[in-house]
Write an enzyme that holds these catalytic residues in place. Structure first.
Site, PDB file in Angstrom:
ATOM      1  N   THR A  63      12.754  49.990 -35.107  1.00 26.05           N
ATOM      2  CA  THR A  63      12.720  48.543 -35.350  1.00 26.05           C
ATOM      3  C   THR A  63      13.939  48.100 -36.155  1.00 26.05           C
ATOM      4  OG1 THR A  63      11.435  48.974 -37.365  1.00 26.05           O
ATOM      5  CG2 THR A  63      10.192  48.404 -35.384  1.00 26.05           C
ATOM      6  N   HIS A  64      14.236  46.794 -36.029  1.00 24.04           N
ATOM      7  CA  HIS A  64      15.113  46.096 -36.981  1.00 24.04           C
ATOM      8  C   HIS A  64      14.211  44.993 -37.488  1.00 24.04           C
ATOM      9  CE1 HIS A  64      19.030  47.886 -36.441  1.00 24.04           C
ATOM     10  NE2 HIS A  64      18.965  47.750 -35.130  1.00 24.04           N
ATOM     11  N   LYS A  95      19.466  50.898 -42.170  1.00 25.96           N
ATOM     12  CA  LYS A  95      20.802  51.343 -42.598  1.00 25.96           C
ATOM     13  C   LYS A  95      21.101  50.928 -44.036  1.00 25.96           C
ATOM     14  CE  LYS A  95      22.862  51.141 -37.964  1.00 25.96           C
ATOM     15  NZ  LYS A  95      21.822  50.387 -37.222  1.00 25.96           N
ATOM     16  N   PHE A  96      20.344  51.501 -44.964  1.00 26.01           N
ATOM     17  CA  PHE A  96      20.594  51.211 -46.375  1.00 26.01           C
ATOM     18  C   PHE A  96      22.042  51.565 -46.704  1.00 26.01           C
ATOM     19  CE2 PHE A  96      15.994  52.168 -46.282  1.00 26.01           C
ATOM     20  CZ  PHE A  96      15.532  50.955 -46.771  1.00 26.01           C
ATOM     21  N   THR A 102      19.646  49.720 -56.177  1.00 25.62           N
ATOM     22  CA  THR A 102      19.294  48.651 -55.230  1.00 25.62           C
ATOM     23  C   THR A 102      18.520  49.195 -54.035  1.00 25.62           C
ATOM     24  OG1 THR A 102      21.237  47.390 -55.893  1.00 25.62           O
ATOM     25  CG2 THR A 102      20.255  46.815 -53.761  1.00 25.62           C
TER      26      THR A 102
END
Ligand code: 5BU
Length: 277
Positions: A63-64, A95-96, A102
């Site tokens: 998923t996105h 895609k951290f 953070t």
């Protein structure tokens, strides 16, 4: 290519120390599929509908989640229920790419609550080793309620034209994977990376990272925005354990037929690779 890629998923499942990878290989063998569908649709209804229809033919749904216009509790509960119903894993392709402090907050909690529902996540290593360390630390924390059923793929290469994820960048990806192998389950890459000699850590005898390859399409060579495609046979021949297809499946008139075709081609390529055992 690694000697492990010549083994059947079932054999790799038996020997694998990582609970999630074990489960992934078991799913592949049980359902005879190495297909990950990239469900890049923009409403919850479309996503759940696709997941339900394609569920029997896929090992993983990618998923996105941030492209959904109506993400809500219903998205999470629906997707989770379908993953159980059809026995597939969920991979949020978030895609951290930020400092450790953070990404920990983006992964666990926040608006999207990714750790709650996504078995697999991925990160880019542009920020350095700290990003992998931070995500691994979150998953290993005693307060983390999802146990061992979570894993990280390092984005070691990309399929887009002119990708800068090459050479030393790819080698560093392998370094970090070896260093944090309890949480890192493998790579998103266009080939097997087990032969890469990383300078910090050497591969252990039993190393068995999973390779996911995106940019798989049976009828196109690419798009107008730099995407570059290869076929299931070519991806699996280069070492992909799981092939990821998006528009080749969800954007055609009959996505179920397409999923079956990718399933069949992906499985035949896998059978050819492992040979008779
Ligand atoms: P496509 O419709 O099959 O081109 O979709 C490919 C998907 O894989 C899409 O969700 C991309 O964001 C994702 N992707 C990719 O195409 N190439 C990469 O190197 C990585 C992800 Br990493």
């Amino acid at each position: 290519m690694s000697s492990k890629s010549q083994l059947r998923y079932s054999v790799r499942a038996q020997n694998h120390p990582n609970v999630l990878v074990k489960k992934l290989f078991e799913i592949a063998e049980a359902k005879k599929t190495n297909v990950t569908v990239s469900a890049d649709v923009t409403t919850t209804k479309e996503l759940l509908d696709l997941a339900d229809r394609l569920g029997p033919h896929i090992a993983v749904i990618k998923t996105h989640i941030d492209i959904l216009s109506d993400f809500s509790e219903e998205t999470i509960s629906g997707l989770t229920a379908l993953a159980k119903k059809h026995n597939f894993l969920i991979f949020e392709d978030r895609k951290f790419i930020d400092i450790g402090n953070t990404v920990q907050k983006q992964y666990h909690g926040g608006a999207l609550r990714i750790s709650e529902w996504s078995h697999i996540i991925n990160c880019a290593i542009l920020p350095g080793e700290g990003i992998v360390e931070a995500l691994a630390q979150t998953a290993a924390s005693p307060d983390f309620p999802y146990g061992k059923e979570r894993g990280l793929l390092i984005l070691a290469e990309m399929t887009s034209k002119g990708s800068l994820a090459t050479g030393e960048y790819t080698t560093a990806s392998v370094n970090y994977a070896r260093k944090y192998k309890d949480f890192v389950m493998g790579f998103v890459s266009t080939r097997a990376l087990s032969e890469v000699k990383s300078d910090v850590t050497t591969a252990s005898e039993d190393e068995d990272f999973v390779v996911f390859t995106t940019g798989v399409n049976l009828s196109s060579k690419g798009d107008k925005l730099g995407q570059q495609y290869q076929t299931p046979q070519s991806a699996i021949g280069r070492g992909a354990d799981f092939i990821i297809a998006g528009r080749g499946i969800y954007a055609v008139p009959d996505p179920v037929e397409a999923a079956k075709r990718y399933q069949q081609e992906g499985w035949e390529a896998y059978e050819t690779r492992v040979g008779k055992q």
